[in-house]
Design a protein around this motif. Structure first.
Motif, PDB file in Angstrom:
ATOM      1  N   PRO A   1       6.545  -8.351  -2.790  1.00 35.10           N
ATOM      2  CA  PRO A   1       6.395  -6.884  -2.672  1.00 35.10           C
ATOM      3  C   PRO A   1       5.503  -6.259  -3.741  1.00 35.10           C
ATOM      4  O   PRO A   1       4.816  -5.279  -3.474  1.00 35.10           O
ATOM      5  CB  PRO A   1       7.839  -6.375  -2.809  1.00 35.10           C
ATOM      6  N   ARG A   2       5.502  -6.814  -4.947  1.00 36.79           N
ATOM      7  CA  ARG A   2       4.739  -6.173  -6.020  1.00 36.79           C
ATOM      8  C   ARG A   2       3.230  -6.284  -5.807  1.00 36.79           C
ATOM      9  O   ARG A   2       2.460  -5.564  -6.442  1.00 36.79           O
ATOM     10  CB  ARG A   2       5.125  -6.743  -7.384  1.00 36.79           C
ATOM     11  N   HIS A   3       2.803  -7.161  -4.899  1.00 38.87           N
ATOM     12  CA  HIS A   3       1.366  -7.322  -4.674  1.00 38.87           C
ATOM     13  C   HIS A   3       0.816  -6.300  -3.682  1.00 38.87           C
ATOM     14  O   HIS A   3      -0.380  -6.180  -3.503  1.00 38.87           O
ATOM     15  CB  HIS A   3       1.060  -8.750  -4.217  1.00 38.87           C
ATOM     16  N   GLU A   4       1.712  -5.584  -3.008  1.00 40.38           N
ATOM     17  CA  GLU A   4       1.347  -4.401  -2.223  1.00 40.38           C
ATOM     18  C   GLU A   4       0.175  -4.617  -1.264  1.00 40.38           C
ATOM     19  O   GLU A   4      -0.797  -3.875  -1.261  1.00 40.38           O
ATOM     20  CB  GLU A   4       1.044  -3.236  -3.167  1.00 40.38           C
TER      21      GLU A   4
ATOM     22  N   ASP B   1      -1.708  -4.243   2.096  1.00 38.26           N
ATOM     23  CA  ASP B   1      -1.664  -3.285   3.204  1.00 38.26           C
ATOM     24  C   ASP B   1      -1.363  -4.001   4.522  1.00 38.26           C
ATOM     25  O   ASP B   1      -2.012  -4.993   4.869  1.00 38.26           O
ATOM     26  CB  ASP B   1      -3.009  -2.567   3.351  1.00 38.26           C
TER      27      ASP B   1
ATOM     28  N   VAL C   1       3.070   3.884   3.193  1.00 38.51           N
ATOM     29  CA  VAL C   1       2.037   4.183   2.212  1.00 38.51           C
ATOM     30  C   VAL C   1       1.127   5.289   2.742  1.00 38.51           C
ATOM     31  O   VAL C   1       0.716   6.192   2.006  1.00 38.51           O
ATOM     32  CB  VAL C   1       1.198   2.929   1.899  1.00 38.51           C
TER      33      VAL C   1
ATOM     34  N   HIS D   1       3.516  -1.403   2.670  1.00 38.32           N
ATOM     35  CA  HIS D   1       3.379  -2.476   1.689  1.00 38.32           C
ATOM     36  C   HIS D   1       4.559  -3.428   1.798  1.00 38.32           C
ATOM     37  O   HIS D   1       4.395  -4.633   1.722  1.00 38.32           O
ATOM     38  CB  HIS D   1       3.292  -1.916   0.262  1.00 38.32           C
ATOM     39  N   GLU D   2       5.742  -2.859   1.970  1.00 33.96           N
ATOM     40  CA  GLU D   2       6.925  -3.697   2.128  1.00 33.96           C
ATOM     41  C   GLU D   2       7.016  -4.152   3.580  1.00 33.96           C
ATOM     42  O   GLU D   2       6.244  -3.722   4.423  1.00 33.96           O
ATOM     43  CB  GLU D   2       8.176  -2.922   1.721  1.00 33.96           C
TER      44      GLU D   2
ATOM     45  N   ASP E   1      -4.144  -6.486   5.233  1.00 30.13           N
ATOM     46  CA  ASP E   1      -5.187  -6.283   4.232  1.00 30.13           C
ATOM     47  C   ASP E   1      -6.501  -6.012   4.984  1.00 30.13           C
ATOM     48  O   ASP E   1      -6.580  -5.051   5.728  1.00 30.13           O
ATOM     49  CB  ASP E   1      -5.265  -7.476   3.292  1.00 30.13           C
TER      50      ASP E   1
ATOM     51  N   LEU F   1      -3.795  -6.794  -7.229  1.00 34.18           N
ATOM     52  CA  LEU F   1      -2.836  -5.715  -7.027  1.00 34.18           C
ATOM     53  C   LEU F   1      -1.570  -5.935  -7.831  1.00 34.18           C
ATOM     54  O   LEU F   1      -0.921  -5.040  -8.277  1.00 34.18           O
ATOM     55  CB  LEU F   1      -2.505  -5.585  -5.536  1.00 34.18           C
TER      56      LEU F   1
END
Length: 244
Positions: A128-131, A133, A166, A187-188, A214, A244
């Motif tokens: 999740p922290r790499h977000e 798209d 987002v 993102h999630e 992405d 990211l």
């Protein structure tokens, strides 16, 4: 085993057997042997000359492969299904490597699905922290207003989750049929997230498609078709996630 080489859990993940995180747990559980000896500590390094057995099965290091599938509706995002339903792996009968989907798409959702046998790459993209798209196109019953669409970005409570988009764009409306087409970027990737968010607002989803992951889209593919990702695409995806 040696001071050189690569970490054992990384080698297991790259083989396509499982993710690095699960490989670490297998090591801690005493289910991994190197050259006949059980290994239960992190940090062990191995080379191509070492014999590795995971849960009783000898490890065969596969060449990493990366695919984009246009997943059709009515297909399970899994390697197998205990109910005998069609799964995404069924479209890859000529692929010898043990590939698996990166994340999942719901049974009734179509669109972009990436598959690989590279556990590290999959974990990198899914964290999740790499977000990364993930862009969805939803056809819904009803026509939401701007305030309602803004709530999707502020967060919608569903069960014990707070689900957020987002970005949200109303692409078109059909006042005669009372339907709308909405673009939602996430993102999630929580279970049935887009459907749950829109249902909480009172706009049930009629049809849902993941249009983009992405920068990877579905150009040139029909539902049920796939192609290999190019080395450039793989490197770009990896770089985007790490940046990211």
């Amino acid at each position: 085993m040696t001071n050189n080489g690569e970490r054992l859990q990384k080698v297991i993940a790259q083989s396509g057997v499982t993710s690095r995180r699960k490989a670490e747990q297998l090591i801690l559980d005493g289910k991994v042997k190197v050259n006949g000896e059980t290994v239960q500590e992190m940090g062990i390094k191995v080379t191509a000359n070492d014999e590795i057995v995971v849960d009783g099965v000898p490890l065969e290091k596969e060449t990493p492969v990366y695919f984009l599938l246009y997943k059709p509706r009515g297909v399970i995002s899994s390697v197998k299904d205990d109910k005998g339903r069609k799964v995404v792996i069924d479209y890859f009968n000529t692929v010898e490597q043990r590939i698996f989907p990166i994340g999942r798409l719901d049974y009734d959702t179509s669109g972009v699905l990436l598959l690989t046998n590279d556990g590290d790459f999959a974990n990198l993209l899914m964290h999740p922290r790499h977000e990364m798209d993930k862009v969805y196109i939803a056809k819904v019953k009803g026509i939401p207003n701007k305030k309602e669409l803004a709530l999707l970005q502020k967060g919608i409570r569903s069960d014990k989750d707070v689900l957020k988009a987002v970005q949200v764009n109303l692409l078109s409306t059909d006042h005669q049929k009372k339907t709308s087409i909405i673009e939602i970027t996430l993102h999630e990737g929580k279970n049935r997230q887009v459907r749950r968010m829109l249902e909480e607002l009172g706009y049930p989803v009629i049809k849902l498609k993941r249009e983009r992951y992405d920068f990877i889209g579905l150009e040139g593919l029909n539902a049920g078709e796939y192609r290999a990702l190019t080395p450039k695409e793989v490197n770009q995806l990896r770089a985007h996630a790490q940046k990211l």
